[in-house]
Write a protein that holds these residues in place. Structure first.
Motif, short mmCIF file in Angstrom:
data_model
loop_
_atom_site.label_atom_id
_atom_site.label_comp_id
_atom_site.label_asym_id
_atom_site.label_seq_id
_atom_site.Cartn_x
_atom_site.Cartn_y
_atom_site.Cartn_z
N GLU A 214 62.78 90.39 93.78
CA GLU A 214 63.19 89.75 95.16
C GLU A 214 62.39 90.45 96.08
OE1 GLU A 214 64.57 87.10 97.61
OE2 GLU A 214 64.82 87.18 95.53
N THR A 215 62.01 91.77 95.87
CA THR A 215 61.17 92.40 96.90
C THR A 215 59.75 91.96 96.81
OG1 THR A 215 62.38 94.58 96.45
CG2 THR A 215 59.76 94.88 97.10
N TRP A 216 59.25 91.41 95.80
CA TRP A 216 57.93 90.59 95.43
C TRP A 216 58.08 89.40 96.35
CZ3 TRP A 216 53.25 92.28 94.88
CH2 TRP A 216 52.38 91.40 94.61
N ARG A 217 59.17 88.82 96.24
CA ARG A 217 59.28 87.40 97.07
C ARG A 217 59.57 87.47 98.47
NH1 ARG A 217 64.02 83.98 94.57
NH2 ARG A 217 62.85 84.26 92.81
N THR A 218 59.98 88.66 98.84
CA THR A 218 60.13 88.95 100.19
C THR A 218 58.90 89.36 100.91
OG1 THR A 218 62.53 89.70 99.77
CG2 THR A 218 61.31 90.38 101.63
N ILE A 219 58.03 90.08 100.26
CA ILE A 219 56.82 90.13 100.47
C ILE A 219 55.92 89.03 100.56
CG2 ILE A 219 54.59 91.46 100.20
CD1 ILE A 219 56.22 93.72 99.05
N GLY A 220 56.37 88.16 99.97
CA GLY A 220 55.64 86.67 99.79
C GLY A 220 55.97 86.05 101.14
N PHE A 221 57.20 86.04 101.45
CA PHE A 221 57.75 85.55 102.72
C PHE A 221 56.84 85.91 104.10
CE2 PHE A 221 61.68 84.52 100.82
CZ PHE A 221 61.89 83.12 101.18
N THR A 222 56.49 87.16 103.99
CA THR A 222 55.67 87.94 105.02
C THR A 222 54.27 87.32 105.06
OG1 THR A 222 54.81 89.66 103.90
CG2 THR A 222 57.06 89.92 104.89
N ARG A 223 53.90 86.78 104.11
CA ARG A 223 52.48 86.27 104.12
C ARG A 223 52.27 84.71 104.28
NH1 ARG A 223 49.05 89.59 101.26
NH2 ARG A 223 47.51 87.76 100.79
N GLY A 224 53.42 84.29 104.69
CA GLY A 224 53.46 82.66 105.08
C GLY A 224 52.79 82.33 106.10
N ASN A 225 52.94 83.36 107.21
CA ASN A 225 52.20 82.91 108.41
C ASN A 225 51.22 84.13 108.77
OD1 ASN A 225 51.57 83.24 111.39
ND2 ASN A 225 53.17 81.86 111.78
N ARG A 226 50.13 83.75 108.87
CA ARG A 226 49.05 84.80 108.71
C ARG A 226 49.07 85.97 109.76
NH1 ARG A 226 43.29 85.32 110.51
NH2 ARG A 226 42.11 86.49 108.77
#
Length: 625
Positions: A214-226
């Motif tokens: 979930e930590t990895w997925r959460t960091i992925g959320f932050t990358r959704g908008n450059r």
């Protein structure tokens, strides 16, 4: 509302502010009391060196941010936030009760366990803390609200740190610290009961309890908008910068100023005051909007004043521990204090707009998870800062040299981030224009739709009209402009970065004209705002020329609402054509000349003929030119 301080009288903000203030105070009260205890009395508990214990305590507190921030972000998106805050504050009361038991039993390991649970409670609170603000504040209040939160947090850190150090040194210090922590935790819970409801963003979310995935997925959320992701990196860099500075205060007070522990408190106090002042100034300097142009301004100050602090740092005699009065009698001390205040002020300029930008541009459905990702990266950067600082000091680097390294790194990182996102530099240039050359008054800017396509039309008075309008409006605007102005060496960066559309007349270059109208259609189809000066050229006499039919051609393809605007006060300025060519005569009418932008209500596409729009702009302009 006249200023951000009016929020402190409103239920939608004041109880939340007090809740987070008491939490920050309590964290630092307990942490600093424990640090002082193990620094001066470690032998009573263990054979480990005090320095090792202090770093162990710091690591224990920050560990939950890595382990539980992702889960906390999910919980904050799934559940109603005010109820969640009250549960978190009840948890804080329990944690402080455990701390009181640890002090009563004189158990170091139970104290460290309490510290871990404090970190857990703070890691859960973080995503709720920042995600709730956009639900209770208007867009125009986000900067002011974040400014109050950041300044209040640093004041709470300062007061809690001082109180923890003072209380633990008293006779029966453990009782004082335990009692105070429980009282403050209870006060935080009572304050939280006044927070209004903040509905769940994604009540159907299924919570994943696996911290690693979930930590990895959460960091992925932050990358959704450059832009949001790079803003998070900017915030994380600020905490890296701040962690390096704050960790050097004890050594700087001793080795550079020759002071005792009171000098350390003084350095922390002036730095915190600077952060508070800078944060509170953000609302005034940004015009109550999310003004990311302040971020480069803040980055410049963080580098310049850190360089001056390195340059001006004195070298105290070894083993000297002068009283605070003697330290303050030295001129070098005042220069160092001034540098720290200004570093704090520019730190406020840097951090507040970035937090507001993340809140305003994140998708509401997973805003808390994006903020949780921000907290994870913040913690990572602070750990790296601690390791780097310890490594450089162990390698023989002096504290002054470490400050120099931090300043140079800050400049390099800022240049890198602003190269990746030119929007920051564009807004900085625009912000500098309207705050150094002009004093801009804005009326009716809320007529520009918050979302969806729109056309903005205005009178054309000077070469900087587009920049003034961009400075006044919340949304990015893509201006259609004469290709010759588009290529001006000084202004071309701003125009290119903002996505301006160069155009030529059909007689001069029919292919360029066709491309321009095609680009306008694409921009409006994409939901963007397009700006147009329908006169077709900058006025040569200060009067409003007839509007050309290009606006009708645009609306025939894209029937969007049209927002009329009028610029006032620019005629006769350095950038206008009064008395000849623009920008060929000395600055006229003085620095800080007062100008204005007045926007009218949107005109439906069907009624937005060139003649009707010209009449609306003329009415908005009035007699002023």
């Amino acid at each position: 509302m006249s200023s951000q301080f009016g929020l402190m009288r409103q239920r939608r903000f004041a109880p939340f502010f007090l809740t987070q203030f008491f939490g920050a105070f309590n964290d630092n009260l307990f942490k600093n009391a424990l640090v002082v205890l193990i620094t001066f009395d470690a032998a009573r508990y263990t054979t480990l060196a005090p320095g090792v214990l202090v770093n162990l305590a710091a690591g224990i507190f920050i560990l939950p941010f890595f382990l539980f921030s992702a889960t906390a972000g999910q919980l904050a998106d799934k559940y109603e936030k005010s109820h969640l805050m009250r549960l978190i504050k009840l948890m804080e009361i329990g944690v402080m009760g455990l701390g009181a038991a640890a002090y009563a039993l004189d158990s170091l390991w139970l104290l460290l366990a309490t510290l871990f649970f404090m970190g857990l409670q703070s890691s859960i609170f973080g995503p709720v803390k920042y995600a709730i603000l956009p639900q209770h504040l208007a867009e125009t209040e986000l900067v002011g609200g974040n400014a109050l939160v950041e300044s209040g947090t640093f004041v709470a850190i300062l007061l809690g740190t001082i109180a923890g150090g003072v209380m633990i040194a008293l006779s029966g210090g453990a009782v004082w610290v335990s009692s105070a922590a429980l009282v403050v935790a209870l006060a935080g819970y009572l304050a939280s009961r006044g927070i209004p409801d903040a509905p769940a963003a994604d009540p159907g979310l299924r919570v994943s309890w696996n911290p690693i995935t979930e930590t990895w997925r959460t960091i992925g959320f932050t990358r959704g908008n450059r832009t949001v992701f790079l803003s998070i990196l900017g915030i994380s860099w600020f905490w890296f910068y701040g962690a390096l500075f704050l960790s050097q205060f004890p050594g700087y007070a001793r080795d550079a100023l020759g002071g005792d522990e009171h000098a350390v408190t003084l350095l922390l106090a002036v730095f915190s005051v600077g952060i508070g002042v800078g944060s509170l100034l953000c609302e005034k300097l940004s015009g109550k909007h999310v003004e990311i142009g302040l971020v480069p301004f803040g980055a410049i100050g963080l580098t310049v004043f850190a360089l001056d602090l390195w340059w001006a740092s004195p070298a105290a005699a070894p083993g000297v521990n002068l009283p605070i009065g003697t330290v303050l009698a030295e001129p070098a001390t005042w220069r160092a204090l001034a540098d720290l205040v200004m570093i704090g002020v520019f730190g406020g300029f840097f951090i507040v707009p970035l937090y507001a930008l993340i809140q305003s541009r994140s998708e509401a459905s997973h805003r808390s998870r994006i903020i949780a990702g921000n907290n994870i990266l913040n913690a990572l950067f602070m750990v790296v800062a601690a390791l780097l600082g310890a490594g450089l000091l162990a390698a023989g680097v002096s504290i002054a040299q470490l400050i120099l390294i931090t300043a140079v790194l800050n400049a390099a990182v800022a240049i890198y981030i602003f190269t990746l996102v030119p929007e920051f530099l564009l807004r900085f240039l625009v912000w500098m224009l309207v705050h150094t050359v002009y004093r801009l008054e804005v009326e009716g800017d809320d007529h520009v739709p918050e979302a969806g396509p729109a056309l903005v039309v205005a009178n054309h008075v000077s070469f900087v009209d587009a920049l003034v309008i961009m400075a006044a409006c919340r949304r990015p605007i893509r201006f259609v402009m004469d290709h010759r102005i588009f290529r001006w060496p000084i202004l071309s960066f701003a125009f290119r970065t903002s996505g301006a559309i160069p155009i030529a007349s059909a007689k001069e270059d029919p292919a360029m004209m066709a491309r321009a109208f095609a680009q306008v259609a694409e921009a409006l189809d994409a939901g963007e705002v397009v700006g147009l000066f329908p006169e077709g050229q900058i006025t040569a006499d200060g009067e409003l020329a007839p509007f050309r039919p290009g606006v009708a051609r645009i609306l025939e393809r894209n029937p969007v609402p049209v927002v009329p605007m009028a610029l006032r006060g620019l005629w006769g300025s350095f950038f206008s054509r009064k008395d000849g060519k623009a920008m060929t005569k000395p600055l006229r009418r003085g620095i800080f000349n007062r100008i204005a932008l007045v926007a009218g209500a949107p005109v439906p596409a069907g009624a937005a003929t060139p003649e009707a729009l010209q009449a609306r702009v003329a009415a908005l302009r009035g007699e002023s030119r």
